[in-house]
Design a protein around this motif. Structure first.
Motif, short mmCIF file in Angstrom:
data_model
loop_
_atom_site.label_atom_id
_atom_site.label_comp_id
_atom_site.label_asym_id
_atom_site.label_seq_id
_atom_site.Cartn_x
_atom_site.Cartn_y
_atom_site.Cartn_z
N LYS A 16 0.83 -1.20 0.00
CA LYS A 16 0.00 0.00 0.00
C LYS A 16 0.87 1.25 0.00
CE LYS A 16 -3.94 -1.97 2.55
NZ LYS A 16 -4.70 -1.93 3.83
N GLU A 17 1.92 1.21 0.79
CA GLU A 17 2.80 2.38 0.90
C GLU A 17 3.55 2.64 -0.39
OE1 GLU A 17 5.36 2.25 4.28
OE2 GLU A 17 3.76 1.70 5.66
N ILE A 18 4.00 1.58 -1.04
CA ILE A 18 4.75 1.80 -2.27
C ILE A 18 3.85 2.33 -3.39
CG2 ILE A 18 4.57 -0.46 -3.40
CD1 ILE A 18 7.60 -0.24 -3.91
N GLN A 23 8.62 5.71 -5.86
CA GLN A 23 9.81 6.46 -6.26
C GLN A 23 11.04 5.74 -5.74
OE1 GLN A 23 9.22 10.25 -4.43
NE2 GLN A 23 7.45 10.79 -5.70
N ARG A 24 12.12 5.85 -6.48
CA ARG A 24 13.36 5.15 -6.09
C ARG A 24 13.89 5.64 -4.75
NH1 ARG A 24 13.51 5.23 -11.65
NH2 ARG A 24 13.92 3.21 -12.62
N GLU A 25 13.76 6.94 -4.50
CA GLU A 25 14.28 7.47 -3.24
C GLU A 25 13.57 6.83 -2.04
OE1 GLU A 25 15.08 10.11 -6.57
OE2 GLU A 25 13.19 9.25 -5.79
N GLU A 29 15.12 4.03 0.81
CA GLU A 29 15.06 4.29 2.25
C GLU A 29 14.41 3.14 3.00
OE1 GLU A 29 12.95 7.93 2.71
OE2 GLU A 29 14.55 9.17 1.83
N HIS A 30 13.59 2.34 2.31
CA HIS A 30 12.87 1.25 2.95
C HIS A 30 13.31 -0.12 2.41
CE1 HIS A 30 10.29 4.75 3.59
NE2 HIS A 30 9.82 4.12 4.65
N ASN A 75 3.49 4.27 -18.27
CA ASN A 75 3.58 4.34 -16.81
C ASN A 75 5.04 4.12 -16.40
OD1 ASN A 75 3.40 4.13 -14.05
ND2 ASN A 75 2.08 2.33 -14.05
N LYS A 76 5.67 5.14 -15.91
CA LYS A 76 7.10 5.07 -15.58
C LYS A 76 7.35 4.79 -14.10
CE LYS A 76 8.34 5.83 -19.81
NZ LYS A 76 8.91 4.71 -20.62
N ALA A 77 6.31 4.44 -13.35
CA ALA A 77 6.51 4.08 -11.95
C ALA A 77 7.47 2.88 -11.89
CB ALA A 77 5.18 3.73 -11.29
N PRO A 78 8.53 2.96 -11.10
CA PRO A 78 9.58 1.93 -11.17
C PRO A 78 9.25 0.61 -10.47
CG PRO A 78 10.16 3.62 -9.57
CD PRO A 78 8.92 4.10 -10.25
N TYR A 79 8.21 0.59 -9.61
CA TYR A 79 7.97 -0.62 -8.82
C TYR A 79 6.54 -1.13 -8.97
CZ TYR A 79 12.20 1.25 -6.79
OH TYR A 79 13.47 1.77 -6.63
N LYS A 80 6.41 -2.44 -8.90
CA LYS A 80 5.09 -3.06 -8.89
C LYS A 80 4.44 -2.80 -7.55
CE LYS A 80 6.78 -6.78 -11.86
NZ LYS A 80 7.14 -8.22 -11.90
#
Length: 227
Positions: A16-18, A23-25, A29-30, A75-80
């Protein structure tokens, strides 16, 4: 074999948080937290893999990476924003596959079947259904099977494939491009102690369908073995 394991609420919360912080930053951090969740999830896949081997000949378990391939996507979001894994049946004599998808907000599901059959396999299935659709209907309409898997999902043609009679009584099956069954789960089910046991039980219930399709895809139109 009974499995008293589930996925953690922490995994659902992380996903949910991702979704809100894709974002990569933020991910960097997590990352320590993610690696722990990834390790726990891999253990669950391995446990399910061992359970599957008690009733099917599976030879590979795969956990999909969280990183998205954005090269050809708008969609350039880096993470699933989901976790997923698959289990492969031993080829060439066994066909079909198992898939597990964990996603928050009650969007988790499992799937079985044939996602991207080759052109040759698709034609072989269609020709079999053209000759006789009674056997597969008896399998997928059986009470116990239907209670777990419901009806086929997946893509299909709007009309008959080339070379097939559009009035054929099995056209509802012949025009399919995929032969997939799915079963949905709520977040509460995903974190319940019997979740993996329920997944394994559901996977086991699809064997008559897999056995039928494997028989079709390992023989020619006359029923002669191809392997």
């Amino acid at each position: 074999m009974t499995i008293n394991k589930a996925f953690s609420k922490d995994l659902l919360n992380f996903l949910k948080e991702i979704k809100e912080n894709n974002q990569r930053e933020w991910f960097n951090e997590h990352k320590v937290e993610y690696k722990k969740l990834e390790s726990d999830a891999q253990q669950n896949l391995n446990t399910l893999f061992e359970a599957l081997k008690t009733h099917d000949d599976v030879d590979k378990v795969k956990m999909f990476r969280i990183y998205r391939d954005v090269r050809f996507s708008k969609n350039k979001a880096p993470y699933k924003t989901h976790f997923s894994g698959s289990f492969r049946r031993k080829k060439p004599e066994l066909r079909g596959g198992y898939y597990l998808h964990i996603q928050p907000n009650n969007e988790s599901f499992i799937a079985v079947g044939f996602w991207e059959p080759s052109k040759e396999d698709l034609m072989r299935i269609r020709k079999e259904l053209e000759m006789d659709d009674e056997e597969i209907r008896s399998i997928i309409n059986a009470k116990d099977f239907k209670a777990i898997w419901g009806d086929f999902t997946g893509e299909e043609l709007k009309t008959a494939p080339r070379g097939f009679d559009k009035e054929h009584k099995a056209m509802d099956l012949i025009r399919k491009k995929q032969y997939i069954f799915t079963k949905s789960f709520t977040d509460q089910q995903v974190i319940s102690s019997n979740f993996l046991d329920e997944v394994n039980r559901s996977f086991k219930a699809c064997r008559p369908f897999f056995d039928y399709m494997s028989s079709v895809l390992t023989t020619d139109i006359n029923g002669e073995p191809l392997i």
